[in-house]
Design an enzyme around this catalytic site. Structure first.
Site, PDB file in Angstrom:
ATOM      1  N   LEU A 244       0.836  -1.209   0.000  1.00 29.21           N
ATOM      2  CA  LEU A 244       0.000   0.000   0.000  1.00 29.21           C
ATOM      3  C   LEU A 244       0.865   1.251   0.000  1.00 29.21           C
ATOM      4  O   LEU A 244       1.617   1.506   0.949  1.00 29.21           O
ATOM      5  CB  LEU A 244      -0.912   0.014   1.240  1.00 29.21           C
ATOM      6  CG  LEU A 244      -1.872  -1.172   1.385  1.00 29.21           C
ATOM      7  CD1 LEU A 244      -2.651  -1.060   2.696  1.00 29.21           C
ATOM      8  CD2 LEU A 244      -2.844  -1.275   0.205  1.00 29.21           C
ATOM      9  N   GLU A 245       0.787   2.011  -1.093  1.00 24.11           N
ATOM     10  CA  GLU A 245       1.442   3.318  -1.177  1.00 24.11           C
ATOM     11  C   GLU A 245       0.335   4.346  -1.096  1.00 24.11           C
ATOM     12  O   GLU A 245      -0.389   4.573  -2.067  1.00 24.11           O
ATOM     13  CB  GLU A 245       2.188   3.456  -2.520  1.00 24.11           C
ATOM     14  CG  GLU A 245       3.305   2.470  -2.733  1.00 24.11           C
ATOM     15  CD  GLU A 245       4.511   2.753  -1.860  1.00 24.11           C
ATOM     16  OE1 GLU A 245       4.569   3.825  -1.244  1.00 24.11           O
ATOM     17  OE2 GLU A 245       5.393   1.894  -1.801  1.00 24.11           O
ATOM     18  N   ALA A 246       0.165   4.933   0.068  1.00 22.50           N
ATOM     19  CA  ALA A 246      -0.997   5.805   0.271  1.00 22.50           C
ATOM     20  C   ALA A 246      -0.580   7.272   0.400  1.00 22.50           C
ATOM     21  O   ALA A 246       0.511   7.650  -0.012  1.00 22.50           O
ATOM     22  CB  ALA A 246      -1.784   5.314   1.477  1.00 22.50           C
TER      23      ALA A 246
END
Ligand code: NDP
Length: 499
Positions: A244-246
């Site tokens: 997850l690259e948020a």
């Protein structure tokens, strides 16, 4: 032009997703919308293609990925123009984005064997009679879900590493930039025509959700923290691993011994490039009291010079029209809470554009400090010293990147930032360094793209022990005797018992 209410808002017409320029409303192109069944079939085709791709080995994949890299480099102007038309980004920024993506393809292709390939691992005194072997095998099919703000850099940051590791990839581009996504997979198919190794499925969020539930072996998601939670929940149903690259709310710290011209230049760039629609964009600055006034003056002078418009301007339009309300609210609430706009302000929001806005005296409780604005705004806050700056920078749940300007303590300050990345005496530069992992902590997500960690993210460790001699002291067998156990006790004490 297709009938759309707000330029840049995608519409679905006759089963096609029609993408338009946020600046002009002109159609950028259209792509077919996938049903859940079609997503499943795309993943099934990718699974077969992935076996063929994995079978090419590191050398075969490297050759083909480097061919794709060369194609992108030869057609950089064409891709940059498409990014500009579909998302509104200035062409110069789009060129830099493509260059960065190309560099990542190059590095991933060239280093996959070294990082992931089979190698021997030393054993220790116990189990000395065994050899260790380690390799990272492909997961199979990786689903990549991408945002619109860097429609080449972000999906490629996952896809190139996943492909180099031997996976097939099914990409779900953002509904705001599907045509750029399709361009990427079409050009890949030009250099790898044999099998659908890298393909795209298009549509709205439900297509992304279908991809999470399609049986892919890993999901690499880049987007907002709220959607990251939904993606993780969907993947939890089948224990599908996620990366997850948020979102982020990155801070810059300006220390007393900083080069203030360089800091101001990097601040303006880091905060306002791509009209502030950058996950690792500088949204907050903490400048120490002795240099605060001079630094603010230098930022103001530079921010005021920037031009805004559809073509040949420094800042383009806001790509996602609904983001304009968020930016407006953050500016309004900052002013209502006692902040001042020293550049821009509420009147800076002129859809589809937002002019540069520099806010000072904004309380730490304001949305402009606490929430991701994703617009060309920045707050600058006076702090007593670097310790206070670090404390405030680290006070939010986000932890993506950050920047520090200074000489003596700058690296030490950068290390204290609760973030996955930081740049000293520059802004955003870690994103382009393919040898460094990229990713966040806390609400900014987990897992890493880029660099060695980024390659390992797309391979599962396969560990093998191989006997190379008889065991002198039988331990892992029912055939050991009480005497053997007594010896094992003795050895345990001898090897590990000393303090
Ligand atoms: P969103 O979270 O809105 O969307 C990201 C992607 O997820 C889109 O393709 C979207 O499709 C899709 N999606 C939406 N709903 C679902 C769902 N329920 N299940 C699966 N997929 C879904 O983000 P944005 O596109 O608005 O991008 C901006 C955000 O991305 C910012 O928060 C920014 O900080 C972050 N970002 C992070 C980066 C990083 O590396 N950490 C880099 C770049 C951006 P659709 O568009 O069709 O709705």
């Amino acid at each position: 032009m297709t009938a759309v209410q707000v330029p840049g808002t995608p519409v679905i017409s006759d089963g096609r997703l029609v993408s338009t320029s946020p600046a002009t409303g002109d159609e950028a192109g259209s792509v077919p919308v996938a049903t859940a069944g079609e997503v499943g079939r795309a993943v099934a085709r990718a699974r077969t293609a992935g076996q063929w791709w994995a079978g090419l080995g590191f050398t075969g994949r490297r050759t083909r990925l480097l061919r794709w890299r060369a194609l992108l480099a030869q057609r950089v102007e064409e891709l940059a123009e498409l990014i500009h038309v579909e998302g509104g980004k200035p062409v110069g920024d789009a060129v830099v984005e493509v260059l960065t993506a190309i560099e990542h393809i190059d590095w991933a292709a060239r280093n996959a064997r070294r990082v992931l390939g089979p190698r021997r691992v030393r054993s220790r005194l116990i189990l000395a009679e065994f050899a260790g072997h380690l390799e990272y095998q492909p997961h199979g099919v990786v689903g990549v879900i991408g945002p619109w703000n860097y429609p080449v850099f972000t999906p490629v940051g996952s896809a190139a590493y996943a492909l180099a590791a031997g996976n097939a990839v099914v990409l779900k581009p953002s509904e705001y930039t599907p045509v750029v996504g399709q361009w990427l997979v079409d050009t890949f198919a030009e250099v790898v025509p044999e099998q659908p190794v890298f393909t795209a499925v298009h549509g709205l969020g439900d297509v992304g959700a279908a991809l999470c539930r399609s049986g892919v072996d890993k999901v690499a998601f880049t987007g907002s923290t709220a959607t990251a939670r939904a993606v993780m929940a969907a993947c939890a149903e089948s224990l599908t691993p996620v990366l997850l690259e948020a979102g982020g709310k990155d801070a810059m710290i300006v220390d007393a011994d900083a080069d203030l011209d360089a800091a101001a230049e990097a601040c303006v760039w880091g905060a306002l490039t791509n009209a502030g629609q950058t996950c690792i964009g500088i949204e907050r600055v903490y400048a120490v009291a002795p240099v605060y006034d001079e630094f603010v003056g230098k930022v103001v002078a530079r921010a005021e010079r920037l031009t805004v418009g559809a073509d040949s301007a420094d800042l383009g339009p806001i790509t996602m029209p609904s983001q304009l309300d968020v930016i407006r609210r953050h500016i309004d609430e900052a002013i209502a809470a006692g902040g001042r706009a020293v550049v821009g302000g509420p009147a800076a929001v002129q859809p589809p554009y937002v002019h540069p806005t520099v806010l000072v005296d904004v309380p730490e409780s304001a949305s402009a400090i606490r929430e991701e604005t994703f617009g060309p705004t920045v707050t600058i806050t006076r702090v007593a010293d670097a310790d206070e700056a670090v404390r405030r920078a680290n006070a939010l749940p986000y932890g993506l990147g950050g920047s520090v300007f200074g000489r003596r303590d700058a690296v030490a300050i950068a290390r204290r930032l609760r973030s996955g990345m930081a740049s000293v005496n520059s802004a955003l530069t870690f994103a382009g360094m393919s040898t460094l992992p990229f990713g966040g902590v806390g609400d900014s997500g987990f897992g890493r793209i880029h660099g060695e960690d980024g390659l390992r993210e797309f391979g599962r460790a396969k560990s093998v022990t191989r006997r190379r001699a008889r065991s002198l002291l039988p331990a892992m067998t029912f055939e050991r005797t009480p005497t053997d156990v007594a010896r094992i006790v003795k050895i345990t004490k001898a090897l590990y018992g000393r303090r």
